[in-house]
Write an enzyme that holds these catalytic residues in place. Structure first.
Site, PDB file in Angstrom:
ATOM      1  N   LYS A 187       0.855  -1.197   0.000  1.00 30.76           N
ATOM      2  CA  LYS A 187       0.000   0.000   0.000  1.00 30.76           C
ATOM      3  C   LYS A 187       0.880   1.232   0.000  1.00 30.76           C
ATOM      4  O   LYS A 187       1.806   1.342   0.805  1.00 30.76           O
ATOM      5  CB  LYS A 187      -0.888  -0.001   1.269  1.00 30.76           C
ATOM      6  CG  LYS A 187      -1.842   1.183   1.342  1.00 30.76           C
ATOM      7  CD  LYS A 187      -3.081   0.944   0.515  1.00 30.76           C
ATOM      8  CE  LYS A 187      -3.883   2.211   0.247  1.00 30.76           C
ATOM      9  NZ  LYS A 187      -3.448   2.918  -0.991  1.00 30.76           N
ATOM     10  N   GLN A 247       7.227   3.987   4.008  1.00 27.26           N
ATOM     11  CA  GLN A 247       5.812   3.621   4.036  1.00 27.26           C
ATOM     12  C   GLN A 247       5.559   2.366   4.869  1.00 27.26           C
ATOM     13  O   GLN A 247       4.522   2.243   5.515  1.00 27.26           O
ATOM     14  CB  GLN A 247       5.321   3.389   2.594  1.00 27.26           C
ATOM     15  CG  GLN A 247       3.804   3.390   2.443  1.00 27.26           C
ATOM     16  CD  GLN A 247       3.215   4.798   2.345  1.00 27.26           C
ATOM     17  OE1 GLN A 247       3.737   5.629   1.634  1.00 27.26           O
ATOM     18  NE2 GLN A 247       2.134   5.049   3.050  1.00 27.26           N
ATOM     19  N   LYS A 276       5.396   3.531   8.491  1.00 29.97           N
ATOM     20  CA  LYS A 276       4.210   4.376   8.681  1.00 29.97           C
ATOM     21  C   LYS A 276       2.953   3.505   8.740  1.00 29.97           C
ATOM     22  O   LYS A 276       2.127   3.639   9.642  1.00 29.97           O
ATOM     23  CB  LYS A 276       4.105   5.351   7.499  1.00 29.97           C
ATOM     24  CG  LYS A 276       2.952   6.333   7.575  1.00 29.97           C
ATOM     25  CD  LYS A 276       2.679   7.034   6.240  1.00 29.97           C
ATOM     26  CE  LYS A 276       3.883   7.678   5.640  1.00 29.97           C
ATOM     27  NZ  LYS A 276       3.537   8.548   4.480  1.00 29.97           N
ATOM     28  N   LYS A 294       5.547   2.044  -3.031  1.00 30.43           N
ATOM     29  CA  LYS A 294       5.443   3.373  -3.644  1.00 30.43           C
ATOM     30  C   LYS A 294       5.727   3.212  -5.125  1.00 30.43           C
ATOM     31  O   LYS A 294       6.435   2.292  -5.529  1.00 30.43           O
ATOM     32  CB  LYS A 294       6.491   4.323  -3.039  1.00 30.43           C
ATOM     33  CG  LYS A 294       6.117   5.770  -3.166  1.00 30.43           C
ATOM     34  CD  LYS A 294       5.192   6.178  -2.047  1.00 30.43           C
ATOM     35  CE  LYS A 294       4.733   7.603  -2.157  1.00 30.43           C
ATOM     36  NZ  LYS A 294       4.024   8.034  -0.929  1.00 30.43           N
ATOM     37  N   GLY A 302      -2.639   8.335  -4.308  1.00 26.38           N
ATOM     38  CA  GLY A 302      -1.992   9.547  -4.813  1.00 26.38           C
ATOM     39  C   GLY A 302      -0.750   9.914  -4.022  1.00 26.38           C
ATOM     40  O   GLY A 302      -0.465   9.375  -2.958  1.00 26.38           O
ATOM     41  N   ASP A 303      -0.001  10.843  -4.565  1.00 30.46           N
ATOM     42  CA  ASP A 303       1.134  11.489  -3.892  1.00 30.46           C
ATOM     43  C   ASP A 303       1.395  12.744  -4.730  1.00 30.46           C
ATOM     44  O   ASP A 303       0.481  13.219  -5.419  1.00 30.46           O
ATOM     45  CB  ASP A 303       2.356  10.548  -3.849  1.00 30.46           C
ATOM     46  CG  ASP A 303       3.444  11.045  -2.888  1.00 30.46           C
ATOM     47  OD1 ASP A 303       3.294  10.872  -1.668  1.00 30.46           O
ATOM     48  OD2 ASP A 303       4.442  11.632  -3.354  1.00 30.46           O
ATOM     49  N   THR A 328      -4.666  13.562   5.090  1.00 28.99           N
ATOM     50  CA  THR A 328      -3.266  13.725   5.505  1.00 28.99           C
ATOM     51  C   THR A 328      -3.098  15.026   6.296  1.00 28.99           C
ATOM     52  O   THR A 328      -2.510  15.044   7.389  1.00 28.99           O
ATOM     53  CB  THR A 328      -2.325  13.698   4.287  1.00 28.99           C
ATOM     54  OG1 THR A 328      -2.677  12.595   3.463  1.00 28.99           O
ATOM     55  CG2 THR A 328      -0.879  13.582   4.718  1.00 28.99           C
ATOM     56  N   ASN A 362      -2.062  19.141  -1.918  1.00 25.69           N
ATOM     57  CA  ASN A 362      -3.080  18.446  -1.122  1.00 25.69           C
ATOM     58  C   ASN A 362      -2.807  18.536   0.381  1.00 25.69           C
ATOM     59  O   ASN A 362      -3.665  18.963   1.160  1.00 25.69           O
ATOM     60  CB  ASN A 362      -3.150  16.976  -1.574  1.00 25.69           C
ATOM     61  CG  ASN A 362      -4.037  16.144  -0.681  1.00 25.69           C
ATOM     62  OD1 ASN A 362      -3.576  15.612   0.332  1.00 25.69           O
ATOM     63  ND2 ASN A 362      -5.305  16.059  -1.002  1.00 25.69           N
ATOM     64  N   SER A 365      -7.013   5.793   3.494  1.00 25.74           N
ATOM     65  CA  SER A 365      -6.965   4.911   2.319  1.00 25.74           C
ATOM     66  C   SER A 365      -7.379   3.491   2.712  1.00 25.74           C
ATOM     67  O   SER A 365      -8.114   2.814   1.986  1.00 25.74           O
ATOM     68  CB  SER A 365      -5.550   4.871   1.735  1.00 25.74           C
ATOM     69  OG  SER A 365      -5.349   5.933   0.842  1.00 25.74           O
TER      70      SER A 365
HETATM   71  P1  NDP Z   1       0.866  17.850  -4.298  1.00 22.72           P
HETATM   72  O1  NDP Z   1       1.332  17.470  -5.649  1.00 22.72           O
HETATM   73  O2  NDP Z   1      -0.575  18.056  -4.072  1.00 22.72           O
HETATM   74  O3  NDP Z   1       1.629  19.161  -3.792  1.00 22.72           O
HETATM   75  C1  NDP Z   1       3.018  19.213  -3.716  1.00 22.72           C
HETATM   76  C2  NDP Z   1       3.398  20.596  -3.265  1.00 22.72           C
HETATM   77  O4  NDP Z   1       4.792  20.612  -2.959  1.00 22.72           O
HETATM   78  C3  NDP Z   1       3.200  21.655  -4.338  1.00 22.72           C
HETATM   79  O5  NDP Z   1       2.896  22.864  -3.716  1.00 22.72           O
HETATM   80  C4  NDP Z   1       4.574  21.718  -5.001  1.00 22.72           C
HETATM   81  O6  NDP Z   1       4.859  22.935  -5.678  1.00 22.72           O
HETATM   82  C5  NDP Z   1       5.459  21.569  -3.798  1.00 22.72           C
HETATM   83  N1  NDP Z   1       6.755  21.041  -4.202  1.00 22.72           N
HETATM   84  C6  NDP Z   1       7.016  19.914  -4.885  1.00 22.72           C
HETATM   85  N2  NDP Z   1       8.335  19.793  -5.099  1.00 22.72           N
HETATM   86  C7  NDP Z   1       8.889  20.879  -4.530  1.00 22.72           C
HETATM   87  C8  NDP Z   1      10.210  21.332  -4.384  1.00 22.72           C
HETATM   88  N3  NDP Z   1      11.235  20.645  -4.896  1.00 22.72           N
HETATM   89  N4  NDP Z   1      10.413  22.485  -3.699  1.00 22.72           N
HETATM   90  C9  NDP Z   1       9.382  23.185  -3.170  1.00 22.72           C
HETATM   91  N5  NDP Z   1       8.096  22.807  -3.290  1.00 22.72           N
HETATM   92  C10 NDP Z   1       7.871  21.684  -3.953  1.00 22.72           C
HETATM   93  O7  NDP Z   1       1.454  16.730  -3.339  1.00 22.72           O
HETATM   94  P2  NDP Z   1       0.972  16.325  -1.880  1.00 22.72           P
HETATM   95  O8  NDP Z   1       0.497  17.523  -1.141  1.00 22.72           O
HETATM   96  O9  NDP Z   1       0.114  15.135  -2.001  1.00 22.72           O
HETATM   97  O10 NDP Z   1       2.358  15.826  -1.255  1.00 22.72           O
HETATM   98  C11 NDP Z   1       3.204  16.696  -0.499  1.00 22.72           C
HETATM   99  C12 NDP Z   1       4.097  15.844   0.395  1.00 22.72           C
HETATM  100  O11 NDP Z   1       3.275  15.083   1.292  1.00 22.72           O
HETATM  101  C13 NDP Z   1       4.977  14.818  -0.311  1.00 22.72           C
HETATM  102  O12 NDP Z   1       6.165  14.657   0.425  1.00 22.72           O
HETATM  103  C14 NDP Z   1       4.157  13.528  -0.210  1.00 22.72           C
HETATM  104  O13 NDP Z   1       4.965  12.377  -0.316  1.00 22.72           O
HETATM  105  C15 NDP Z   1       3.592  13.693   1.190  1.00 22.72           C
HETATM  106  N6  NDP Z   1       2.403  12.909   1.527  1.00 22.72           N
HETATM  107  C16 NDP Z   1       1.279  12.942   0.748  1.00 22.72           C
HETATM  108  C17 NDP Z   1       0.150  12.232   1.122  1.00 22.72           C
HETATM  109  C18 NDP Z   1      -1.118  12.294   0.352  1.00 22.72           C
HETATM  110  O14 NDP Z   1      -2.095  11.674   0.791  1.00 22.72           O
HETATM  111  N7  NDP Z   1      -1.203  13.029  -0.751  1.00 22.72           N
HETATM  112  C19 NDP Z   1       0.164  11.371   2.302  1.00 22.72           C
HETATM  113  C20 NDP Z   1       1.364  11.471   3.105  1.00 22.72           C
HETATM  114  C21 NDP Z   1       2.433  12.197   2.696  1.00 22.72           C
HETATM  115  P3  NDP Z   1       4.865  22.972  -7.298  1.00 22.72           P
HETATM  116  O15 NDP Z   1       3.420  22.921  -7.703  1.00 22.72           O
HETATM  117  O16 NDP Z   1       5.526  24.264  -7.637  1.00 22.72           O
HETATM  118  O17 NDP Z   1       5.634  21.771  -7.759  1.00 22.72           O
HETATM  119  O1  2IT Z   2       2.943   8.941   1.604  1.00 26.44           O
HETATM  120  C1  2IT Z   2       1.778   8.516   1.772  1.00 26.44           C
HETATM  121  O2  2IT Z   2       1.435   7.992   2.831  1.00 26.44           O
HETATM  122  C2  2IT Z   2       0.830   8.669   0.671  1.00 26.44           C
HETATM  123  N1  2IT Z   2       1.163   9.245  -0.338  1.00 26.44           N
HETATM  124  C3  2IT Z   2      -0.541   8.072   0.788  1.00 26.44           C
HETATM  125  C4  2IT Z   2      -0.504   6.595   0.520  1.00 26.44           C
HETATM  126  C5  2IT Z   2      -1.856   5.934   0.404  1.00 26.44           C
HETATM  127  O3  2IT Z   2      -1.859   4.759   0.040  1.00 26.44           O
HETATM  128  O4  2IT Z   2      -2.886   6.546   0.675  1.00 26.44           O
END
Ligand code: NDP
Ligand code: 2IT
Length: 452
Positions: free
Chosen positions: A91, A112, A115, A127, A166-167, A210, A242, A385
């Site tokens: 997952k 992961q 976590k 992943k 997603g991520d 998240t 997100n 999830s």
């Molecule tokens: P999104 O794609 O929705 O958003 C990513 C954000 O991070 C954007 O604002 C993006 O800006 C910015 N970003 C990406 N790369 C960089 C960089 N090199 N420097 C500065 N800003 C950057 O992704 P998520 O919000 O889903 O994910 C954000 C983090 O959270 C990641 O580390 C992900 O692994 C983690 N995460 C996500 C989960 C989920 O359910 N979605 C769950 C747990 C963890 P720009 O648009 O300019 O690229």
């Molecule tokens: O980093 C994370 O935990 C995620 N991107 C979500 C993983 C999931 O299966 O919902």
């Protein structure tokens, strides 16, 4: 101690190509953390648990050929790292970003597994993703890419085998196209992906999970440590995707004041509190610059990345009570941690995966700044999830209230688990080590019981 951790780290360094820096960083932190518990169970050595736990079950790599809007064939790389399924089906999310490579996905898949273990739910760790960049692509291009990606990926996943989500760069739109492609190829309407829209099997609160979970976790962490709550406190958030968006939303729900956000091009500071509706409107198109916000809101300031002071991110130099890095790995470095400490920050919780560098974490731990590591703090997304998988398996839909309550309970339980582990092993407030020990023990003990 019969298991030599330092030797394992050295062997790993030599066996991996020099570019596996993110994976090596994640593995080193876990291995250093678990030193105190390796003698607890003599079976760990006989069963080679340490070597097994740092070795992925398999890494699947494939070519993704898709047709762009000019009718030209484009080629990208696709990956799925199925790290470990000891506790349940693989997952973990999919990341679409030009920086994606095997090193980044291996570190994310490795993180992961711990976590997912901390959630207490039956999920293993994985992943995947691609170096495809959805930014600037038309909807039809994204759809054709997702379809081609799934032509390969569908061979390796299934509701009880491996369940992606997603991520970065993969949200509801991409999950919809991926799910449509899977359904068309297999005729199966099953919970093979999470983060789906509600109308075809998604869970309430998954988009929010998240960010909301990170704030629930932080509130509990403060409470357990007899510290003031986040209410009325100035908070810093990085990112504006997100995780960042729903962290900001939940901070408002509980009466905190989130004053910043960022993207890969710059940082926005609004001392009156980020206008979330305005932010969402601007970021409907991810190509838009956050600078647009300052045209609409007096008093807000924007700093472009190229104007940052050397070796730091200006966002982390804004005085605050709490900091939530929610963008990407290694975005908060040593000097940023020093700036937070200098300005009186009391708590840092990782919404993103591994956003703080090891030397930044050392600064927090060395200065009694409460620190919530990603494995624990951002586990709310994957927890909901798993709730989505449960709802799909039972062909049911749970209400927002039910899911939110279960999310909060899960985050509180993770927090209590870290606190009791820290107490048991005399770790003080080192919740990094506590999270690694608690996660490791669950997986390791199950590995021993299952045999090879
Ligand atoms: P999104 O794609 O929705 O958003 C990513 C954000 O991070 C954007 O604002 C993006 O800006 C910015 N970003 C990406 N790369 C960089 C960089 N090199 N420097 C500065 N800003 C950057 O992704 P998520 O919000 O889903 O994910 C954000 C983090 O959270 C990641 O580390 C992900 O692994 C983690 N995460 C996500 C989960 C989920 O359910 N979605 C769950 C747990 C963890 P720009 O648009 O300019 O690229
Ligand atoms: O980093 C994370 O935990 C995620 N991107 C979500 C993983 C999931 O299966 O919902």
């Amino acid at each position: 101690m019969n298991i030599n951790i330092d030797q394992t780290i050295q062997e790993l360094k030599q066996s991996n190509c020099a570019s596996d820096t993110n994976f090596f960083q994640a593995v080193t932190e876990v291995l250093e953390s678990i030193k105190p518990i390796l003698d607890e169970n003599g079976d760990y050595e006989t069963h080679s648990i340490v070597k097994r736990i740092v070795t992925p079950d398999r890494v699947i790599k494939f070519k993704v050929a898709w047709v762009d809007d000019d009718n030209k064939v484009q080629i990208n790389r696709g990956y799925r790292v199925q790290f470990d399924n000891t506790l349940g089906p693989y997952k973990g999310g999919l990341r679409f970003h030009p920086s994606v490579n095997e090193d980044i996905l291996s570190f994310l898949a490795f993180e992961q597994i711990f976590k997912n273990a901390l959630t207490g739910l039956s999920i293993g760790g994985a992943k995947g993703g691609s170096d495809f960049d959805p930014k600037g692509k038309s909807d039809m291009e994204v759809m054709r890419f997702c379809k081609s990606f799934m032509v390969e990926l569908h061979r390796y996943i299934g509701a009880r085998t491996d369940v992606p989500a997603g991520d970065i760069g993969v949200g509801a739109r991409e999950i919809g196209y991926l799910y449509g492609a899977y359904k068309n190829m297999t005729s199966l309407y099953e919970g093979v992906l999470t983060g789906k829209q509600i109308s075809f099997g998604g869970s309430n609160i998954r988009p929010e999970a998240t960010g909301y979970g990170t704030v629930y976790f932080t509130q509990k962490l403060l409470e357990i440590n007899d510290m003031p709550s986040l209410q009325d406190k100035v908070c810093l958030v990085s990112g504006c995707g997100n995780v960042a968006t729903y962290t900001i939303e939940k901070l408002y729900h509980i009466g905190a004041v989130p004053v910043s956000c960022s993207d890969s091009r710059g940082v926005l500071h609004d001392k009156d509190g980020i206008d979330l509706e305005l932010l969402k409107t601007i970021k409907k198109d991810r190509k838009n610059s956050l600078k647009l916000y300052t045209d609409r809101k007096k008093g807000a300031t924007y700093t472009a990345v190229e104007d940052f002071k050397p070796e730091q991110n200006d966002l982390w130099d804004i005085p605050c009570f709490a900091a939530f890095p929610c963008a990407t790995q290694n975005e908060l470095k040593k000097q940023d941690a020093k700036n937070l400490q200098k300005n009186g920050c009391q708590v840092v919780a990782e919404g993103a995966n591994m956003p703080c560098t090891p030397d930044a974490i050392d600064i927090f731990l060395g200065h009694d700044i409460l620190f919530g590591p990603a494995k624990a703090a951002n586990a709310g997304g994957v927890a909901v999830s798993e709730f989505e998988m449960s709802q799909n398996a039972a062909m049911q839909t749970w209400s927002r209230e039910v899911v939110d309550k279960k999310l909060k309970e899960t985050m509180n339980n993770i927090c209590k688990q870290l606190h009791s582990t820290a107490k048991k092993y005399d770790l003080g407030q080192n919740y990094v080590q506590a999270a690694n020990i608690a996660g490791f023990k669950k997986i390791a003990d199950a590995m021993v019981a299952l045999g090879v």
